[in-house]
Design a protein around this motif. Structure first.
Motif, PDB file in Angstrom:
ATOM      1  N   TYR A 287      20.493  61.390  21.405  1.00 45.20           N
ATOM      2  CA  TYR A 287      20.850  60.706  22.723  1.00 45.20           C
ATOM      3  C   TYR A 287      22.510  60.040  21.704  1.00 45.20           C
ATOM      4  O   TYR A 287      22.914  59.287  23.086  1.00 45.20           O
ATOM      5  CB  TYR A 287      20.113  59.394  22.412  1.00 45.20           C
ATOM      6  CG  TYR A 287      19.834  58.171  21.312  1.00 45.20           C
ATOM      7  CD1 TYR A 287      19.795  58.531  20.242  1.00 45.20           C
ATOM      8  CD2 TYR A 287      20.353  57.183  22.188  1.00 45.20           C
ATOM      9  CE1 TYR A 287      19.490  57.222  18.941  1.00 45.20           C
ATOM     10  CE2 TYR A 287      20.806  56.112  20.780  1.00 45.20           C
ATOM     11  CZ  TYR A 287      20.687  56.005  19.480  1.00 45.20           C
ATOM     12  OH  TYR A 287      20.522  55.115  18.986  1.00 45.20           O
TER      13      TYR A 287
ATOM     14  N   ALA B  71      18.724  62.967  34.747  1.00 46.59           N
ATOM     15  CA  ALA B  71      18.401  63.387  33.580  1.00 46.59           C
ATOM     16  C   ALA B  71      17.846  64.628  33.382  1.00 46.59           C
ATOM     17  O   ALA B  71      18.157  65.862  32.717  1.00 46.59           O
ATOM     18  CB  ALA B  71      17.235  62.437  33.080  1.00 46.59           C
TER      19      ALA B  71
ATOM     20  N   ASN C 124      14.951  67.193  24.608  1.00 44.82           N
ATOM     21  CA  ASN C 124      14.344  66.198  25.617  1.00 44.82           C
ATOM     22  C   ASN C 124      14.367  65.272  26.833  1.00 44.82           C
ATOM     23  O   ASN C 124      15.554  64.220  26.500  1.00 44.82           O
ATOM     24  CB  ASN C 124      13.451  65.227  24.616  1.00 44.82           C
ATOM     25  CG  ASN C 124      12.077  64.517  25.074  1.00 44.82           C
ATOM     26  OD1 ASN C 124      12.029  63.960  26.075  1.00 44.82           O
ATOM     27  ND2 ASN C 124      10.971  64.528  24.343  1.00 44.82           N
ATOM     28  N   PRO C 125      13.973  64.838  27.812  1.00 45.44           N
ATOM     29  CA  PRO C 125      14.000  63.964  29.377  1.00 45.44           C
ATOM     30  C   PRO C 125      14.149  62.805  28.195  1.00 45.44           C
ATOM     31  O   PRO C 125      15.572  61.735  28.416  1.00 45.44           O
ATOM     32  CB  PRO C 125      13.324  64.067  30.019  1.00 45.44           C
ATOM     33  CG  PRO C 125      12.466  65.713  29.682  1.00 45.44           C
ATOM     34  CD  PRO C 125      13.024  65.542  28.047  1.00 45.44           C
ATOM     35  N   ASN C 126      13.727  62.382  27.785  1.00 41.16           N
ATOM     36  CA  ASN C 126      13.590  61.143  26.853  1.00 41.16           C
ATOM     37  C   ASN C 126      14.539  60.211  26.467  1.00 41.16           C
ATOM     38  O   ASN C 126      14.769  59.646  25.981  1.00 41.16           O
ATOM     39  CB  ASN C 126      12.035  60.446  25.692  1.00 41.16           C
ATOM     40  CG  ASN C 126      10.984  60.587  27.354  1.00 41.16           C
ATOM     41  OD1 ASN C 126      11.072  60.178  27.767  1.00 41.16           O
ATOM     42  ND2 ASN C 126      10.107  60.915  26.593  1.00 41.16           N
ATOM     43  N   THR C 127      15.644  61.741  25.325  1.00 40.72           N
ATOM     44  CA  THR C 127      16.404  61.584  24.994  1.00 40.72           C
ATOM     45  C   THR C 127      17.436  60.764  25.835  1.00 40.72           C
ATOM     46  O   THR C 127      18.624  60.264  25.904  1.00 40.72           O
ATOM     47  CB  THR C 127      16.546  62.697  24.121  1.00 40.72           C
ATOM     48  OG1 THR C 127      16.245  63.118  23.342  1.00 40.72           O
ATOM     49  CG2 THR C 127      17.969  62.705  23.359  1.00 40.72           C
TER      50      THR C 127
ATOM     51  N   LEU D 276      17.171  59.410  29.002  1.00 39.80           N
ATOM     52  CA  LEU D 276      16.889  58.635  29.152  1.00 39.80           C
ATOM     53  C   LEU D 276      17.487  57.059  27.878  1.00 39.80           C
ATOM     54  O   LEU D 276      17.917  56.679  28.742  1.00 39.80           O
ATOM     55  CB  LEU D 276      15.398  58.174  29.537  1.00 39.80           C
ATOM     56  CG  LEU D 276      15.181  59.122  30.600  1.00 39.80           C
ATOM     57  CD1 LEU D 276      13.799  59.843  31.109  1.00 39.80           C
ATOM     58  CD2 LEU D 276      15.639  58.507  31.899  1.00 39.80           C
ATOM     59  N   LYS D 277      17.173  57.527  27.128  1.00 37.70           N
ATOM     60  CA  LYS D 277      17.671  56.601  26.415  1.00 37.70           C
ATOM     61  C   LYS D 277      19.374  55.964  25.792  1.00 37.70           C
ATOM     62  O   LYS D 277      19.357  54.962  25.586  1.00 37.70           O
ATOM     63  CB  LYS D 277      16.731  57.135  24.378  1.00 37.70           C
ATOM     64  CG  LYS D 277      17.178  56.024  23.311  1.00 37.70           C
ATOM     65  CD  LYS D 277      17.060  56.671  21.691  1.00 37.70           C
ATOM     66  CE  LYS D 277      16.810  55.582  20.540  1.00 37.70           C
ATOM     67  NZ  LYS D 277      16.336  56.467  19.468  1.00 37.70           N
TER      68      LYS D 277
ATOM     69  N   ARG E 186      19.918  54.429  28.580  1.00 39.27           N
ATOM     70  CA  ARG E 186      19.582  52.899  28.746  1.00 39.27           C
ATOM     71  C   ARG E 186      20.593  52.150  28.391  1.00 39.27           C
ATOM     72  O   ARG E 186      21.167  50.375  28.522  1.00 39.27           O
ATOM     73  CB  ARG E 186      18.251  52.735  28.195  1.00 39.27           C
ATOM     74  CG  ARG E 186      16.993  52.893  29.261  1.00 39.27           C
ATOM     75  CD  ARG E 186      15.677  52.245  28.654  1.00 39.27           C
ATOM     76  NE  ARG E 186      15.553  53.050  27.500  1.00 39.27           N
ATOM     77  CZ  ARG E 186      14.264  54.484  27.338  1.00 39.27           C
ATOM     78  NH1 ARG E 186      14.441  55.025  28.070  1.00 39.27           N
ATOM     79  NH2 ARG E 186      14.308  54.880  26.386  1.00 39.27           N
TER      80      ARG E 186
END
Length: 134
Positions: A16, A41, A51-54, A56-57, A60
């Motif tokens: 990230y 993303a 990972n999509p959360n990476t 998004l992090k 953010r």
């Protein structure tokens, strides 16, 4: 303008954070301007297999820094630039840097050697500046 992220899985830098740093670099160099849309993303996930959360992090964190803002249904857009006035001379500075890199490669240095050398010079300059402040 678009940004194409790349991930160095051997760098030891969290993924990230690599996305954050590459975005900030693009903002400093003027490769991303206010109003540009960052890749979704899903686009980043497809290109880099992360990972999509990476993603998004990273987005953010850029939002917390006031550099981008999400717009529901439209994507994430650049809202602030990091370009400084001196970057107008970027082309001339790049030519000088290209010559320095050519010289370094001819001397047998690798990327990590050059990065260490640049960091050492910048650190020494910071130390000298801090010493003259007090």
């Amino acid at each position: 303008m678009a940004i194409a992220y790349r991930i160095d899985r051997t760098s030891g830098i969290p993924t990230y954070l690599q996305l954050v740093l590459q975005t900030k670099s693009a903002l400093r160099l003027g490769n991303l301007d206010v109003g540009d849309r960052l890749p979704t993303a899903q686009e980043v996930v497809s290109a880099l297999a992360i990972n999509p959360n990476t993603v998004l992090k990273a987005y953010r964190e850029l939002e917390r820094d006031g550099l981008v803002e999400p717009r529901p249904g439209a994507g994430t857009f650049v809202v602030s630039s990091l370009v400084k006035p001196g970057m107008a001379e970027q082309a001339a500075l790049r030519r000088e840097l290209d010559r320095w890199v050519d010289h370094s490669v001819a001397a047998g240095l690798e990327r990590s050697d050059m990065e260490a050398l640049v960091t050492a010079v910048l650190d020494a300059r910071s130390t000298a500046t801090e010493g003259s402040d007090g």
